[in-house]
Structure formats: C-alpha cells, structure tokens
Design a protein around this motif. Structure first.
Motif, PDB file in Angstrom:
ATOM      1  N   ASP A 186     -18.362  79.865  48.387  1.00  0.00           N
ATOM      2  CA  ASP A 186     -17.338  80.911  48.288  1.00  0.00           C
ATOM      3  C   ASP A 186     -15.941  80.394  48.618  1.00  0.00           C
ATOM      4  O   ASP A 186     -14.947  81.019  48.250  1.00  0.00           O
ATOM      5  CB  ASP A 186     -17.687  82.068  49.222  1.00  0.00           C
ATOM      6  CG  ASP A 186     -19.095  82.555  48.965  1.00  0.00           C
ATOM      7  OD1 ASP A 186     -19.361  82.954  47.817  1.00  0.00           O
ATOM      8  OD2 ASP A 186     -19.928  82.508  49.881  1.00  0.00           O
ATOM      9  N   ILE A 187     -15.879  79.318  49.348  1.00  0.00           N
ATOM     10  CA  ILE A 187     -14.596  78.679  49.665  1.00  0.00           C
ATOM     11  C   ILE A 187     -14.774  77.167  49.566  1.00  0.00           C
ATOM     12  O   ILE A 187     -15.854  76.648  49.863  1.00  0.00           O
ATOM     13  CB  ILE A 187     -14.088  79.056  51.091  1.00  0.00           C
ATOM     14  CG1 ILE A 187     -15.200  78.871  52.132  1.00  0.00           C
ATOM     15  CG2 ILE A 187     -13.557  80.493  51.125  1.00  0.00           C
ATOM     16  CD1 ILE A 187     -14.739  79.101  53.573  1.00  0.00           C
ATOM     17  N   ASP A 188     -13.722  76.489  49.128  1.00  0.00           N
ATOM     18  CA  ASP A 188     -13.751  75.028  49.041  1.00  0.00           C
ATOM     19  C   ASP A 188     -12.317  74.519  48.897  1.00  0.00           C
ATOM     20  O   ASP A 188     -11.368  75.280  49.107  1.00  0.00           O
ATOM     21  CB  ASP A 188     -14.664  74.541  47.896  1.00  0.00           C
ATOM     22  CG  ASP A 188     -14.224  75.054  46.527  1.00  0.00           C
ATOM     23  OD1 ASP A 188     -13.016  75.302  46.339  1.00  0.00           O
ATOM     24  OD2 ASP A 188     -15.083  75.201  45.638  1.00  0.00           O
ATOM     25  N   THR A 189     -12.168  73.261  48.530  1.00  0.00           N
ATOM     26  CA  THR A 189     -10.825  72.679  48.478  1.00  0.00           C
ATOM     27  C   THR A 189      -9.961  73.298  47.377  1.00  0.00           C
ATOM     28  O   THR A 189      -8.753  73.102  47.363  1.00  0.00           O
ATOM     29  CB  THR A 189     -10.888  71.153  48.245  1.00  0.00           C
ATOM     30  OG1 THR A 189     -11.668  70.924  47.070  1.00  0.00           O
ATOM     31  CG2 THR A 189     -11.519  70.437  49.421  1.00  0.00           C
ATOM     32  N   THR A 190     -10.582  74.038  46.457  1.00  0.00           N
ATOM     33  CA  THR A 190      -9.801  74.645  45.365  1.00  0.00           C
ATOM     34  C   THR A 190      -9.429  76.100  45.634  1.00  0.00           C
ATOM     35  O   THR A 190      -8.748  76.724  44.824  1.00  0.00           O
ATOM     36  CB  THR A 190     -10.577  74.583  44.031  1.00  0.00           C
ATOM     37  OG1 THR A 190     -11.672  75.515  44.095  1.00  0.00           O
ATOM     38  CG2 THR A 190     -11.118  73.190  43.751  1.00  0.00           C
ATOM     39  N   LEU A 203     -10.579  72.816  53.511  1.00  0.00           N
ATOM     40  CA  LEU A 203     -11.419  71.632  53.729  1.00  0.00           C
ATOM     41  C   LEU A 203     -12.716  72.005  54.434  1.00  0.00           C
ATOM     42  O   LEU A 203     -13.755  71.365  54.246  1.00  0.00           O
ATOM     43  CB  LEU A 203     -10.664  70.604  54.582  1.00  0.00           C
ATOM     44  CG  LEU A 203      -9.430  69.974  53.943  1.00  0.00           C
ATOM     45  CD1 LEU A 203      -8.614  69.216  54.986  1.00  0.00           C
ATOM     46  CD2 LEU A 203      -9.841  69.047  52.810  1.00  0.00           C
ATOM     47  N   ASP A 204     -12.635  73.020  55.272  1.00  0.00           N
ATOM     48  CA  ASP A 204     -13.821  73.534  55.968  1.00  0.00           C
ATOM     49  C   ASP A 204     -13.396  74.800  56.705  1.00  0.00           C
ATOM     50  O   ASP A 204     -12.202  75.003  56.956  1.00  0.00           O
ATOM     51  CB  ASP A 204     -14.367  72.511  56.979  1.00  0.00           C
ATOM     52  CG  ASP A 204     -15.794  72.852  57.418  1.00  0.00           C
ATOM     53  OD1 ASP A 204     -16.402  73.768  56.841  1.00  0.00           O
ATOM     54  OD2 ASP A 204     -16.301  72.182  58.349  1.00  0.00           O
ATOM     55  N   ASP A 205     -14.364  75.645  57.047  1.00  0.00           N
ATOM     56  CA  ASP A 205     -14.045  76.741  57.967  1.00  0.00           C
ATOM     57  C   ASP A 205     -14.760  76.474  59.284  1.00  0.00           C
ATOM     58  O   ASP A 205     -15.749  75.740  59.323  1.00  0.00           O
ATOM     59  CB  ASP A 205     -14.331  78.124  57.367  1.00  0.00           C
ATOM     60  CG  ASP A 205     -15.782  78.360  56.991  1.00  0.00           C
ATOM     61  OD1 ASP A 205     -16.563  77.388  56.932  1.00  0.00           O
ATOM     62  OD2 ASP A 205     -16.136  79.527  56.749  1.00  0.00           O
ATOM     63  N   LEU A 206     -14.208  77.011  60.351  1.00  0.00           N
ATOM     64  CA  LEU A 206     -14.647  76.611  61.681  1.00  0.00           C
ATOM     65  C   LEU A 206     -14.428  77.724  62.700  1.00  0.00           C
ATOM     66  O   LEU A 206     -13.699  78.687  62.433  1.00  0.00           O
ATOM     67  CB  LEU A 206     -13.907  75.350  62.126  1.00  0.00           C
ATOM     68  CG  LEU A 206     -12.382  75.430  62.233  1.00  0.00           C
ATOM     69  CD1 LEU A 206     -11.899  74.486  63.325  1.00  0.00           C
ATOM     70  CD2 LEU A 206     -11.705  75.045  60.900  1.00  0.00           C
ATOM     71  N   MET A 207     -15.081  77.579  63.843  1.00  0.00           N
ATOM     72  CA  MET A 207     -14.841  78.457  64.978  1.00  0.00           C
ATOM     73  C   MET A 207     -14.180  77.616  66.066  1.00  0.00           C
ATOM     74  O   MET A 207     -14.608  76.484  66.325  1.00  0.00           O
ATOM     75  CB  MET A 207     -16.155  79.031  65.503  1.00  0.00           C
ATOM     76  CG  MET A 207     -16.874  79.928  64.507  1.00  0.00           C
ATOM     77  SD  MET A 207     -15.966  81.426  64.110  1.00  0.00           S
ATOM     78  CE  MET A 207     -16.760  82.569  65.197  1.00  0.00           C
ATOM     79  N   VAL A 219     -16.657  74.434  66.358  1.00  0.00           N
ATOM     80  CA  VAL A 219     -17.925  74.338  65.613  1.00  0.00           C
ATOM     81  C   VAL A 219     -17.603  74.311  64.122  1.00  0.00           C
ATOM     82  O   VAL A 219     -16.889  75.188  63.615  1.00  0.00           O
ATOM     83  CB  VAL A 219     -18.874  75.517  65.932  1.00  0.00           C
ATOM     84  CG1 VAL A 219     -20.172  75.399  65.127  1.00  0.00           C
ATOM     85  CG2 VAL A 219     -19.186  75.561  67.429  1.00  0.00           C
ATOM     86  N   VAL A 220     -18.099  73.272  63.431  1.00  0.00           N
ATOM     87  CA  VAL A 220     -17.806  73.082  62.002  1.00  0.00           C
ATOM     88  C   VAL A 220     -19.103  73.017  61.205  1.00  0.00           C
ATOM     89  O   VAL A 220     -20.189  72.866  61.772  1.00  0.00           O
ATOM     90  CB  VAL A 220     -16.984  71.790  61.764  1.00  0.00           C
ATOM     91  CG1 VAL A 220     -15.674  71.831  62.524  1.00  0.00           C
ATOM     92  CG2 VAL A 220     -17.783  70.538  62.151  1.00  0.00           C
ATOM     93  N   ASN A 221     -18.977  73.098  59.882  1.00  0.00           N
ATOM     94  CA  ASN A 221     -20.153  73.056  59.005  1.00  0.00           C
ATOM     95  C   ASN A 221     -20.786  71.668  58.973  1.00  0.00           C
ATOM     96  O   ASN A 221     -20.094  70.646  58.990  1.00  0.00           O
ATOM     97  CB  ASN A 221     -19.758  73.471  57.590  1.00  0.00           C
ATOM     98  CG  ASN A 221     -19.637  74.971  57.469  1.00  0.00           C
ATOM     99  OD1 ASN A 221     -20.598  75.696  57.715  1.00  0.00           O
ATOM    100  ND2 ASN A 221     -18.452  75.452  57.147  1.00  0.00           N
ATOM    101  N   TYR A 234     -19.214  77.977  53.032  1.00  0.00           N
ATOM    102  CA  TYR A 234     -18.383  76.853  52.592  1.00  0.00           C
ATOM    103  C   TYR A 234     -19.105  76.036  51.516  1.00  0.00           C
ATOM    104  O   TYR A 234     -20.302  75.811  51.567  1.00  0.00           O
ATOM    105  CB  TYR A 234     -17.967  75.927  53.756  1.00  0.00           C
ATOM    106  CG  TYR A 234     -16.927  74.953  53.245  1.00  0.00           C
ATOM    107  CD1 TYR A 234     -15.602  75.355  53.118  1.00  0.00           C
ATOM    108  CD2 TYR A 234     -17.282  73.702  52.764  1.00  0.00           C
ATOM    109  CE1 TYR A 234     -14.648  74.523  52.545  1.00  0.00           C
ATOM    110  CE2 TYR A 234     -16.334  72.857  52.186  1.00  0.00           C
ATOM    111  CZ  TYR A 234     -15.028  73.283  52.071  1.00  0.00           C
ATOM    112  OH  TYR A 234     -14.092  72.467  51.491  1.00  0.00           O
ATOM    113  N   GLY A 235     -18.317  75.601  50.514  1.00  0.00           N
ATOM    114  CA  GLY A 235     -18.887  74.839  49.402  1.00  0.00           C
ATOM    115  C   GLY A 235     -19.334  75.753  48.271  1.00  0.00           C
ATOM    116  O   GLY A 235     -19.667  75.289  47.186  1.00  0.00           O
TER     117      GLY A 235
END
Lengths: 381, 121
Positions: free
Chosen positions: A249-253, A108-112, A123-125, A246-247
C-alpha cells in the motif's frame, strides 16, 4: 526452508514453538514465519477480535537511537531530518507512527518511534531493516549511535482480552493508554511494552530479551483466551483496520499525502510550523499537502462477494479502456464477512461512495470507495 | 456410479453421460476457509484443463480446471451463498458443476480412489 535465491531463511526464537503449535511455516521477508496455525486464518482472525491473539513479530527490526550528547532531544532532532513527523514534541513514554521518506517524497519504510526518556526506540519492517539501519547510519551517526537490538524478540498481544491477560504478568499494563510505551517488567523480564499494534484492536507489543521470548510466549498462551495467530490473519486484521502494508500500500513511489497519511504529520513540520520541512522530499510532500496530491489511497468495498485482490486494475466505468488505478491490498474481511480492499485512484475519484469497477478474471466488478477503517478500532485512548 | 479423481484434486462422479465435479477433501484442507466460489455459467462449453471455476480462501484465489471437456449443465448455486460448504462437505453437498461428458476417452486418464489416495499420501 530456502528463500527464492537459495539463501537459508532466518528463524525467530519462537520457531520451535510455532512448529509445535502446528504452524504452517512460509518464507516472509527472509524469515521462516507462521502463516497460520491449526485453527486457520478465519478462526484466528475472529478470535483476535473477540478475545486475544498472540503474534510473533520478532522478524521486525528493533533499533535504539541514542544521542552522543545523552539528550533524547538531540536524537529526536536528528531523526526528524528523515521523517515528516514531530519527534521533539514526543513526550517520554509516548510512541508515534512515522515514515522514512526519500528525496522524491516517496516512503522508504514506515516505523514506530518511542521516546524512552534517554533515547528513542524504533521499530521498522523486517524487509527494510537492513536498509533502514544503513539510512540511519548515513544520516544521523554524526550525532547519534544506531544500535540494532538483534538480541530482542517482539510479541504482540491483541484483542479485547489483551489488557486483562497482560495485567496478570505486568500490573502496570492496564494503566497504559494507546501509544504509551516504555520499559516495563513483564513476568519479571526486562521488556519494552507499548499499547499499540497492527490489528485495529486494543493491545500491546512486547519487546522481550530473545532468550526469554519462548518462556513469555508460553506463559501468555497458557491463558485459554489466547490463540497463536499467523501472518495470514495479521494481514486480514490490518486490512480491515485500514492500515498500510509496506511494499504493497506504500512504497518508494507513494508519498505520505498520496497514501492519506497526513494525519501522522504534526503542524510543526508543515508549512508555517516551527520546524517546517527539513526532511527528505519535503518540497513535494508539503506542496501536495497544500494543493493536493494527484492520487490518493482509498478504501474499497466490492459490492459482490468476490474478493478483489492486490494488482486488480480499477476503472471509472464498465467500458473504459484505460484503468484509473490499482488495488494494492485486498481480500476477505472475516469480521465484516465481506470483501475489502485498498488502492490508489486519481484524487477526483477518491470521495467516499464513488462507484468504480475492479477487473477480476476479465470481469468488471462494481466497487465503492469507502471510509477506513472498515472495522472500527477499539484503541484505549 | 463411479467416482474418479484428477491429480489437481478434483473429483468426478460419473452417472451415465453426466459427470458431477467438485474438489476433494484433501484440496479443501490445503486451501483453508473458503469464502467465495466463482462458478462457470450453465451452457458454457469447457475444454479439458481450462480454468472453469475459482475457489477463494481468506488468503488466496485458486483455479479449478475442467477435468474433462463438455457442456456445463448445472452449477451448485448453494455455494454462492454458503461457500463454507466446501470445507464442511467437499465431496458431497459442495459439488461445483455438472458437465455433459463430450469424450469418454478423457475419463481414461483419471485416477480411481485408491490411486488418488496414493497420490496424496
């Protein structure tokens, strides 16, 4: 400036400073952001790797997560239900990379996530922050308070000179190691400083009260070794560093395993671990970790000079009619002085050195699967 | 020798029945640092407005359209090894290709330098 749907774009506290520095402003994740300054993407990129670059990343979401019990361990356990990382073992003053997953194991998102001693700092996108806040409220508000820190700006100072430059404003900065994080005074201001970033270089991210952001940015820019850096070079720097966007290289799929992010999943959350599973999509993610994912994110080095960009289809050979994968990020790496890309391919075609072909303007260009980071990182561990 | 311009920011230097084509200094400034140029093959016959070449900056790829119809006689191989020439000398050394003018009437729709300056002002 208007977004595509005619909603006025938001501005960060540094908007006027960007414009005064000659920035070209573009819409990004609902904000009007500097894509480049007068120096241009190439020089900004190289300057960051050689000296230091200052990035305004205030569009990103900053969130405090506080357990109602007052115990940071309870906040860590609550957040562990949403990510496949070990947060209970995250020591005070330390930060860790994580992903919010969904029930299918997608991201759903990547975060620190940082442990600030009595609460977690996240911290999120920018593009995901509204959804992330809602996700947190839906799942952890029983035990935690979710507090978006909208009154804070976020700066990143990255590059080999970042330490000595920040030391002039924060004597403790040189004492931090990679992924140390916590409240620190910077130029006398109440900041949160972490030794991390999104460039592959040593550097810092500095959360600063929004009202004082311009003052701090100007103070840092006083140093002749610091150039302001736009989103264009931020993207080429992170691509050379092999870091996911995000969106793209990585996403919900894509699962964390398909995305080759299993290094970020500690043993305690894996099969047989003390708190194995217990996050969304755990069945899929842990099964893929055990038996392998059908596809993998890989680095790609085009053999020619032509950049291979996002969306380019990948083929196993010159003549195959069916593509085997797609490029998710690609462009020119100024430090490598060569094109670089990332994408997804079936796992059997993911070993380094595998020859593939990328279709660019109707031509099949030879590319090779390559290890990332493309440019070695210089983190101070 | 006449130099003409298109609204897509290409220049054409006309010498007899041959036009040398490149992108304007204004265009290179808009593109930023050029890192790759994809040129047409010599011998290819281009139709006016057809995508003929590609200029890539760090951030994006942009098409260069054939400003007129005709056969490509020669391409500037130097741009393959030194794409940054487009930034340093867009209207000189960084010519893209030479084309044999198929229809002189097509030149009538192009701008002179004064008109192009007004177009980009």
């Amino acid at each position: 400036m208007l977004a595509r749907d005619d909603i006025p774009l938001k501005r960060t506290r540094l908007h006027a400073l960007h414009v005064s520095l000659g920035a070209k402003m573009v819409p990004f994740a609902g904000y009007e952001m500097p894509v480049q300054y007068a120096a241009g993407v190439l020089k900004e990129h190289l300057h960051t790797r050689q000296k230091a670059g200052l990035f305004d990343v205030s569009h990103m979401g900053q969130i405090a997560l506080r357990a109602k019990s007052g115990r940071v361990e309870d906040a860590a356990l609550a957040l562990e239900r949403l990510v496949p990382q070990d947060l209970l073992a995250l020591a005070a003053g330390r930060q860790r990379y994580a992903q919010f997953t969904n029930e299918q194991g997608g991201i759903l998102d990547d975060l620190m996530v940082a442990n600030f001693g009595d609460h977690l700092f996240v911290v999120v996108n920018a593009a995901c922050k509204g959804a992330d806040e809602a996700h947190l409220r839906a799942h952890v508000s029983g035990s935690c308070l979710v507090e978006p820190l909208a009154d804070r700006a976020l700066l990143a100072l990255q590059g080999p000179r970042a330490e000595s430059i920040l030391a002039k404003f924060c004597a403790e900065a040189p004492g931090l190691r990679f992924m140390d994080a916590g409240p620190r005074k910077v130029a006398g201001l109440d900041c949160f400083v972490s030794r991390s970033g999104y460039t592959g270089e040593d550097g810092f991210e500095i959360s600063v009260p929004a009202q004082q952001a311009e003052q701090l940015a100007k103070a840092l820019l006083q140093d002749p070794d610091v150039l302001p850096i736009g989103l264009g070079a931020r993207d080429s720097l992170r691509l050379e560093a092999g870091l996911c966007l995000y969106g793209h290289d990585i996403d919900t799929t894509t699962t964390p395993i398909e995305a080759a992010l299993e290094w970020s999943m500690q043993k305690s959350r894996r099969q047989g671990g003390a708190r194995a599973g217990g996050f969304f999509g755990a069945d899929t993610i842990l099964s893929q970790l055990a038996i392998g994912a059908p596809r993998r994110r890989i680095g790609l080095k085009p053999e020619g000079r032509a950049p291979v960009r996002e969306g380019a289809l990948l083929f196993a050979n010159q003549t195959a009619s069916e593509p085997i994968g797609t490029v998710t990020s690609g462009g020119f790496g100024p430090t490598l002085n060569a094109p670089v890309a990332m994408g997804y391919v079936p796992t059997q075609l993911s070993p380094n050195g595998t020859q593939l072909f990328a279709e660019v303007r109707g031509q099949r260009l030879p590319v090779r699967v390559a290890a990332t980071p493309f440019v070695p990182n210089t983190y101070k561990r | 020798m006449t130099t003409l311009f298109t609204s897509d920011h290409e220049w054409l230097r006309i010498e007899g029945d041959v036009a040398t084509v490149g992108i304007t200094d204004y265009a290179q400034q808009q593109l930023g640092d050029v890192v790759f140029v994809d040129l047409p093959k010599a011998g290819r016959t281009l139709k006016k407005a057809e995508a003929a070449a590609v200029v890539e900056s760090v951030k994006a790829a942009s098409d260069v359209y054939a400003p007129i119809s005709g056969e490509v006689l020669e391409v500037n191989e130097e741009l393959s090894s030194e794409p940054a020439l487009v930034n340093s000398d867009a209207e000189g050394k960084a010519w893209f290709f030479k084309i044999k003018i198929a229809d002189r009437n097509e030149l009538g729709g192009l701008m002179d330098e004064a008109a192009y300056k007004a177009h980009t002002a």
